[in-house]
Enzyme design. Structure first.
Site, PDB file in Angstrom:
ATOM      1  N   SER A 224       5.536   2.640  -3.289  1.00 16.27           N
ATOM      2  CA  SER A 224       4.928   2.330  -4.894  1.00 16.27           C
ATOM      3  C   SER A 224       5.238   3.658  -5.654  1.00 16.27           C
ATOM      4  O   SER A 224       6.356   4.189  -5.893  1.00 16.27           O
ATOM      5  CB  SER A 224       3.544   2.159  -4.754  1.00 16.27           C
ATOM      6  OG  SER A 224       3.210   1.145  -5.980  1.00 16.27           O
ATOM      7  N   HIS A 366       1.638  -6.230  -2.694  1.00 15.33           N
ATOM      8  CA  HIS A 366       1.968  -5.009  -2.930  1.00 15.33           C
ATOM      9  C   HIS A 366       1.395  -4.193  -1.638  1.00 15.33           C
ATOM     10  O   HIS A 366      -0.015  -4.254  -1.478  1.00 15.33           O
ATOM     11  CB  HIS A 366       1.428  -4.565  -4.229  1.00 15.33           C
ATOM     12  CG  HIS A 366       1.556  -3.009  -4.535  1.00 15.33           C
ATOM     13  ND1 HIS A 366       2.976  -2.755  -5.022  1.00 15.33           N
ATOM     14  CD2 HIS A 366       0.925  -1.980  -4.684  1.00 15.33           C
ATOM     15  CE1 HIS A 366       3.036  -1.565  -5.361  1.00 15.33           C
ATOM     16  NE2 HIS A 366       1.736  -0.990  -4.998  1.00 15.33           N
TER      17      HIS A 366
END
Ligand code: GCU
Length: 385
Positions: A224, A366
Site C-alpha cells: 500500500s 486490501h
C-alpha cells in the site's frame, strides 16, 4: 461554495469502469525534445534522467543533497534464531550532520548456514515496528521472517513512522525536518514516501557491510503506502534488484489517468505529507500530468518489478496497476529485456511472470500475507538465484 464542493467530491474517487476517461499515456521512449530513444545508451544517458526529474519535481519531491555521515549500532542479537538457521539483529541507523543526529531502528535476519552470500529482501513496514524479540516470538504474515530464511533469503525491516511520522503534522519529528534543520519544506522538497524510501537505502547500506549477504541481489518491498514507497525507492536507488509493490494503488503502480478508485484529488488532500505540492495541482487534471505511473516501473527497468493486486481492493485499481506494467514494456524491450506485454490481466489467483516483471491478483481485500510472499519469492527465485 456548494457547486465546487460537489465537483470536488465527484473527483475524489470513481468505481465505475465506464466513467474512466479515455486517455493517452506519455511515451517513456519519447524525449522532451521530441526525439525517440533508440538505444540503451540514450535511455541511460538522458531520457531516464528526464523522467526521474519529472517525478522528483512533480510527484515525490526532491531529496536533499546535504552531506551526512551514517553509522550503525547493534542493540540486540540472537545468533541461534529458528533452530539455529538464522541470526537476528536489532540495529540502529544513526545519521549525523554536524553535531546533530537522527536515528531509526531496524531488524535484520541473516542465514547461518548458507553455502555463500544470499539474496535479501528489505521490507518497508508501514504498519508497525517489529522488534527482534517479537519477530522471534511469533510469526507475522505481514513480514514472515522464517519463510524468508527457509527459502534462502536474508531479510530486514523498519517502520516508516520511525523515519518520518505518517501524519499530516509529523514533519518536525522526522528525517526531512532533520535534514532541513527545522526549516519547513519547500514545494518540491521530498515528502514522506521519498523519505521512507531513502531509509530503505540506508538499510541497504548496512546490508552491503554484511559478508553473508550479496548486496547486488537485494529486493525492496512494501504494501500500500509502503508499496508506493518501494517503487520510488528503486527509482532513486539503482542498487535495488527488484521492487515489490503490493496493493499500492494511486501514486504507486496504478495509472493516475484512469482516476479509478482513489484519485489524485483525494490522495493529495487526505495525505498532503506524501507527495510534493505540484502533484496536488493535477487533481481532476490527471491527463495533464507530464508523467504517469507506468514510468515509475520504466525507471526501474531493466531490473525486476513485481506488482500485486487484490480483487476486492478496488480503491487501489487493480486494472490500473496491471496496465502500468504493460505500458512500461517498451522500455524493458529497448533495454534488451523481456517483460509482461499481455494486455489482458491473468485470471484471479494465477501468477504471471515474464522476464523482468511479475504480477498476481489474489482474491480478497486490501492486505499482504503469506500467499503474496510465496509468489514474490517465486519471482525472486527466477531473478536472484
Ligand atoms: C489509504 C490510502 C491509500 C493507501 C492506503 C494504505 O487507503 O488512501 O493510498 O495505499 O491507505 O496505505 O493502506
Amino acid at each position: 461554495d456548494l457547486v465546487e464542493k460537489l465537483t470536488r467530491q465527484r473527483r475524489e474517487f470513481n468505481y465505475v469502469e465506464s466513467k474512466v476517461p479515455t486517455y493517452t499515456l506519455p511515451d517513456p521512449l519519447v524525449s522532451r525534445d521530441g526525439s525517440r530513444v533508440r538505444s540503451p545508451k540514450e535511455w541511460n544517458d538522458s531520457r531516464r534522467g528526464e523522467i526521474l526529474d519529472l517525478f522528483r519535481d512533480q510527484v515525490y519531491g526532491r531529496r536533499p543533497d546535504t552531506e551526512y555521515s551514517l553509522r550503525f549500532e547493534q542493540t540486540a542479537e540472537e545468533t541461534q534464531a529458528f533452530d539455529g538457521s538464522a541470526t537476528g539483529r536489532e540495529m540502529k541507523a544513526i545519521i549525523e550532520i554536524g553535531d546533530r543526529s537522527f536515528s531509526f531502528p531496524f531488524v535484520v535476519f541473516l542465514l547461518n548456514n548458507a553455502p555463500g552470500p544470499t539474496p535479501a529482501v528489505i521490507h518497508i513496514n508501514n504498519r508497525y515496528f517489529v522488534p527482534l524479540a517479537t519477530a522471534l516470538e511469533k510469526s507475522d504474515p505481514f513480514w514472515p521472517v522464517e519463510m524468508f530464511i527457509d527459502r534462502g533469503y536474508a531479510t530486514a525491516s523498519f517502520h516508516t513512522s520511525h523515519v518520518d511520522p505518517d501524519k499530516k503534522d509529523g514533519y518536525a519529528e522526522g528525517i526531512r525536518s532533520f535534514f532541513a534543520d527545522g526549516d519547513p519544506p519547500d514545494d518540491t522538497a521530498w515528502r514522506s514516501l521519498s523519505a521512507w524510501g531513502w531509509a530503505a537505502s540506508r538499510v541497504l547500506d548496512h546490508l552491503e557491510t554484511i559478508d553473508s549477504i550479496d548486496a547486488s541481489r537485494v529486493a525492496v518491498s512494501g504494501h500500500s503506502r509502503g508499496g508506493k514507497t518501494s517503487l520510488w525507492a528503486a527509482c532513486e536507488d539503482e542498487r535495488f534488484a527488484i521492487a515489490y509493490s503490493n496493493n499500492s494503488g494511486c501514486g504507486g503502480a496504478a495509472l493516475s489517468r484512469r482516476a479509478y478508485g482513489e484519485t489524485v484529488e483525494r490522495i493529495t488532500s487526505s495525505f498532503p505529507h506524501w507527495f510534493c505540492k505540484p502533484f496536488s495541482d493535477f487533481a481532476g487534471r490527471e491527463h495533464e500530468l507530464p508523467v504517469d505511473q507506468h514510468e515509475v516501473i520504466a525507471l526501474i527497468a531493466p531490473r525486476g518489478v513485481y506488482v500485486a493486486s487484490a480483487d476486492e481492493d478496488l480503491w487501489a485499481d487493480p486494472k490500473g496497476e496491471y496496465a502500468s506494467i504493460v505500458a512500461a514494456a517498451p522500455v524493458f524491450e529497448r533495454l534488451g529485456k523481456q517483460s509482461i506485454q499481455t494486455p489482458v490481466m491473468p485470471p484471479l489467483g494465477q501468477q504471471r511472470m515474464d522476464g523482468q516483471t511479475g504480477y498476481h491478483i489474489r482474491s480478497g481485500g486490501h492486505g499482504l500475507g503469506e500467499l503474496d510472499w510465496g509468489l514474490f519469492l517465486d519471482f525472486a527465485d527466477t531473478l536472484l538465484k
